[in-house]
Design a protein around this motif. Sequence first.
Motif, mmCIF file in Angstrom:
data_model
loop_
_atom_site.group_PDB
_atom_site.id
_atom_site.type_symbol
_atom_site.label_atom_id
_atom_site.label_comp_id
_atom_site.label_asym_id
_atom_site.label_seq_id
_atom_site.Cartn_x
_atom_site.Cartn_y
_atom_site.Cartn_z
ATOM 1 N N ASP A 297 21.615 21.435 26.871
ATOM 2 C CA ASP A 297 21.467 20.727 25.462
ATOM 3 C C ASP A 297 21.432 21.743 24.603
ATOM 4 O O ASP A 297 21.753 21.646 23.401
ATOM 5 N N ALA A 298 20.645 22.766 24.652
ATOM 6 C CA ALA A 298 20.419 24.005 23.609
ATOM 7 C C ALA A 298 21.563 24.595 23.294
ATOM 8 O O ALA A 298 22.002 24.697 22.032
ATOM 9 N N SER A 299 22.537 24.502 24.266
ATOM 10 C CA SER A 299 23.951 25.359 24.020
ATOM 11 C C SER A 299 25.100 24.628 23.445
ATOM 12 O O SER A 299 25.825 24.771 22.320
ATOM 13 N N HIS A 300 24.908 23.370 23.716
ATOM 14 C CA HIS A 300 25.790 22.077 23.200
ATOM 15 C C HIS A 300 25.460 21.852 21.958
ATOM 16 O O HIS A 300 26.251 21.411 21.069
ATOM 17 N N VAL B 6 22.466 19.113 8.957
ATOM 18 C CA VAL B 6 21.257 19.204 9.888
ATOM 19 C C VAL B 6 21.795 20.476 10.450
ATOM 20 O O VAL B 6 22.778 20.696 11.133
ATOM 21 N N ALA B 7 20.663 21.192 10.714
ATOM 22 C CA ALA B 7 20.918 22.368 11.765
ATOM 23 C C ALA B 7 19.665 22.163 12.852
ATOM 24 O O ALA B 7 18.584 21.439 12.569
ATOM 25 N N ARG C 3 18.429 28.869 17.109
ATOM 26 C CA ARG C 3 18.770 28.415 16.121
ATOM 27 C C ARG C 3 20.296 27.899 15.824
ATOM 28 O O ARG C 3 20.980 28.747 16.484
ATOM 29 N N LYS C 4 20.765 26.737 15.380
ATOM 30 C CA LYS C 4 22.179 26.503 15.576
ATOM 31 C C LYS C 4 22.381 26.144 14.043
ATOM 32 O O LYS C 4 21.854 25.040 13.589
ATOM 33 N N GLY C 5 23.317 26.604 13.430
ATOM 34 C CA GLY C 5 23.699 26.186 11.931
ATOM 35 C C GLY C 5 22.890 26.360 10.763
ATOM 36 O O GLY C 5 22.913 25.678 9.737
#
Lengths: 274, 274, 274, 274, 274
Positions: free
Chosen positions: C14-17, C47-48, C63-65
């Motif tokens: 989930d965290a990587s996708h 949305v990040a 963190r992503k984005g």
Amino acid sequence: MQAEFDLHPLAVEDASHGHQRPKVDEYGDSLFAVLHIVELHEHDAEVAELSIFAGPNYVLSVRKGTEHGFIAVRERAEREPELLRHGSGFVLYALMDNVVDRYFPVVDALEVELEKLEQRIFSGDSAKANIQELYDLKHKLMVLRHAVEPLIEVTHRLYGGRVPQVCMGTQDYFRDVHDHLLRVSQALDGLRDMVGTAMSVNLSMITLAENEVTKRLASYAALVAIPTMIAGIYGMNFKYMPELDIPWMYPAILALMAALDVYLYGRFRKAGWL
Amino acid sequence: MQAEFDLHPLAVEDASHGHQRPKVDEYGDSLFAVLHIVELHEHDAEVAELSIFAGPNYVLSVRKGTEHGFIAVRERAEREPELLRHGSGFVLYALMDNVVDRYFPVVDALEVELEKLEQRIFSGDSAKANIQELYDLKHKLMVLRHAVEPLIEVTHRLYGGRVPQVCMGTQDYFRDVHDHLLRVSQALDGLRDMVGTAMSVNLSMITLAENEVTKRLASYAALVAIPTMIAGIYGMNFKYMPELDIPWMYPAILALMAALDVYLYGRFRKAGWL
Amino acid sequence: MQAEFDLHPLAVEDASHGHQRPKVDEYGDSLFAVLHIVELHEHDAEVAELSIFAGPNYVLSVRKGTEHGFIAVRERAEREPELLRHGSGFVLYALMDNVVDRYFPVVDALEVELEKLEQRIFSGDSAKANIQELYDLKHKLMVLRHAVEPLIEVTHRLYGGRVPQVCMGTQDYFRDVHDHLLRVSQALDGLRDMVGTAMSVNLSMITLAENEVTKRLASYAALVAIPTMIAGIYGMNFKYMPELDIPWMYPAILALMAALDVYLYGRFRKAGWL
Amino acid sequence: MQAEFDLHPLAVEDASHGHQRPKVDEYGDSLFAVLHIVELHEHDAEVAELSIFAGPNYVLSVRKGTEHGFIAVRERAEREPELLRHGSGFVLYALMDNVVDRYFPVVDALEVELEKLEQRIFSGDSAKANIQELYDLKHKLMVLRHAVEPLIEVTHRLYGGRVPQVCMGTQDYFRDVHDHLLRVSQALDGLRDMVGTAMSVNLSMITLAENEVTKRLASYAALVAIPTMIAGIYGMNFKYMPELDIPWMYPAILALMAALDVYLYGRFRKAGWL
Amino acid sequence: MQAEFDLHPLAVEDASHGHQRPKVDEYGDSLFAVLHIVELHEHDAEVAELSIFAGPNYVLSVRKGTEHGFIAVRERAEREPELLRHGSGFVLYALMDNVVDRYFPVVDALEVELEKLEQRIFSGDSAKANIQELYDLKHKLMVLRHAVEPLIEVTHRLYGGRVPQVCMGTQDYFRDVHDHLLRVSQALDGLRDMVGTAMSVNLSMITLAENEVTKRLASYAALVAIPTMIAGIYGMNFKYMPELDIPWMYPAILALMAALDVYLYGRFRKAGWL
């Protein structure tokens, strides 16, 4: 009969008065159920009531306002005698299942009605009739929903949690009825949603039609107003209007009027106004 | 086969009849699941059904109305053999996960469809086609929602509270399916909300377009009516109309007409009416 | 890293996708949380994602984005060391609190946007742009709501009922986060309600504007049609029309036309049509 | 009296102040109930309050704002003395049953009102009056709903779960009241839904009426504009207009005008514009 | 002070920051409550906050943004000293009761406002101002609802289920507050529903007004167009137009024009178009 089977006076009153909402009430070790049978007519949906008294060793059913019998239930009971060993619970199930199964063709008929209406709405035909039929459709949906919704919670209680004595051993069957009711309910919710949407679509189509009428009218008005203006100009009484003395001017002006109109007509056509 | 695996007759009937809503029913120590596979077409969304019987040591699946197979599930099972030790619960999960994962591209396609529609709505183009496509979109959303919503509660029961025997040890996986369904559901709710809003926006745009057509028409009408009035005045038959005898008056009046029209055209333009 | 901290493969996936909805999942004695960070742009909201793994003695965040860091959280932890004795639960709280606190300025910005729009709607300006901006606003609200709503139920589980081991001793803090989320949610509900109302107000204003345009046009049409009619009458060719021979009749008629128009203009003005 | 029966001061205050919402509060072993009696007027619905104090061996009732008495309840009690052995619980039931039974004729009256309105809406008559009456109807429904809704949950507590001492042994009767309230509530929900739909239908009918007025007006305008244009053409002052010298041309042109109008009238008629 | 009464830092932070939603939080054996005091202005509603710390033997209250004091509470406490033996729970109740009682006049004022608006809407006056005032009214309702709704669940927890230590023995009083809140909430729901309906009624009235304007305009246009057409016909230049030589024909034609207009005016009047 009330005395013989020891039926509760409130239940008997409900069964004879009619106009009950669908329900299943427990009175001691017996159940009193009210179901709605829905029959479609052109502008309306009619409701008939089936009251069922189910005790440990008897099932009584009282019909109100329908010719429709339950011979199929009797036949099924005779066809699957091994099921009858479940006792009166199974007979109650068979009756409920029969009533619920009759909801499906009603839902199907309403779906067909909506599809026909959709086609007429999008073709822009008979907006007025569409409004009335959508209203009727909404009303029929309401009648059916009032027959179905209360039963959902009620049938849930017949297989989950503290199950009434009568239904012991037939929970899987009542869950099946519950599943069917959920399916009817979902279809009704969908229909209801689409009918509401179709109504607002119809209003949009009416407003759109007004735009188009306005454009068309304005186009024709222009085709008349332009020659009128030109004619007005050559109707002026100035002494010195050299064109007036030219012999070919009259047919030329008529031709100009016609040409302008042909040109405008073409442009309006191209712009989709005519 | 029913006899061999001791499948419940109600479940077998559901699987062969089809037209079930998505559900997971427990029959003793085995589960019967119905899932909907949704495939998008241009004007509609089609539903295929996958029925799954999952017992302690077997998983049977029956497809209805779709060519789409589940080779991917078999491949995954072979790729991650350590997971197979979870038994038939894991296979049930793998099948459900595969079906649910197919909802995401459908949602994405619907989102792209809505975005295209939004652009056309705000550009004011093809209001009629927009209405129809929004209606179709709403219908597709409904089909998808009817596939997804019932599963949310159902999958919750597979990992929380009293978990069926078959799913023991794989709760984390079913929770993952549940999370994915919630995500689809949230996206659908959002889409549904925006489609409703887009419909009312479209109606506003149509009404606005009518305002603009009315203004434009009135502007052109004025450009014709003013010269017509002036021409009418000089078409009167009074004996004493001194202007009529002035030689340059006719061209002057024509010029006045033209000048008034140019002035009006400018003003209408500036006011945004033309 | 997955191996070192014994993270659950589903959580790591989930965290990587990414593209998860906000949630907090328990895996044994550790928690996996997904939070959405919402950043406003002119026409959209982005949305990040922040994924947090919190075990008994570690907290990992991915963190992503977004460029936005969490130095403030580290500083706070160093500023209030006595709180750190609550362990990883407090760090989880500090991260969540930081994310949730960032929702408030977003809500404020949307409220300011709506107020500006309200003023423009009621002044009757730029109806078309208003529609689009209301639509955009509604979309941004939806993005924010999708970030906030799922967290409300989730944070409730971190302080009420069976509290996860990690959060023991910090329940009051998670209740505070829950309170803040409820406040954001209430503000969003209010905004959403008012945006819907503003949309229908805008439609009413458009329809009203149409009424006014129609009235104004009709007034001007009357100012032109009346003189045209009078001119038409004196353009008739009857032999015996005594007025035609009166020398002052022509200016008198012109004066009449003007007087009628002045009178009508006054009446239309008074009636609010012009 | 408050002292004699040991009534709770808060209940006494509620009973004497009035303006309470329907409720049943437990004070120790006694109950304090507030019921709304709804009476319909032409443009409004009025609410009267009935407060009931029911203790183990007494029932006090206080009426506010209605002439309507409860002699029927007393008569029933005397007619069915065997029921009175249930004690004050049965008297409380008899009072509630009496109040709830009065809701049915109100619902019926509102249904009749709606049906009359439906007919007027679909016949296109008196759109303005329809709007006002639908609004009044909606208001009356609201008053009735505010009387009914709170009682549903309240009566449920009198027969299910932990039943108050006073109601012991009469649960079946309170369930019957509950069933009746659910029926009223369902009817109200249906009415409310149909009133909302009728309102939007009325708006559609108004918009449709506008389309028809526009078409009719345009048709008549055309019937006038075409002869005006032709007359304008023969009012031009060209020297060489050969038609002007033909003696039968004037009646021929008049005939042409009449013929064109008859033809147009026929076409408009056929197209449903006139 | 925080130290003296051992107040929780999160509660103190909330009280000093303000902008909290209404709530009651438990911190050990003390309570922290936030209430909203709503004051109406012409175009808006303002919210002031009252924070209350209630421990076993103290009650602290902090006001923010209002001049309104709580002398009445102190007076009540002195007037009914026997109630003070209930301790700080009763003081908390008295404060909450005072705040909640202030909601009623606000609701009454909003109901009066709506009634005035209804009259103006149905009289067809000032549609534009009506829209704005309905919007303002809706906004004020929202502010009040945001003050009331959260308290309903909160006060329920003060008398039902696990009651906080501070409120022990005063449950009946908190239930009374809860009842009052439910009454306010029901009134707000009703108002909200009627405001929404009034908005759509206003739109219907605007559309209806447009219909009437269109009809009136068309009627006047006809009164001008008919004489213009007749004048046009007698303005034609045919050699042989026998009427032109009849001396009484000119006044006869004028009379015909007048007669036609009188006749049409009468018909339009009768049809309700003028």
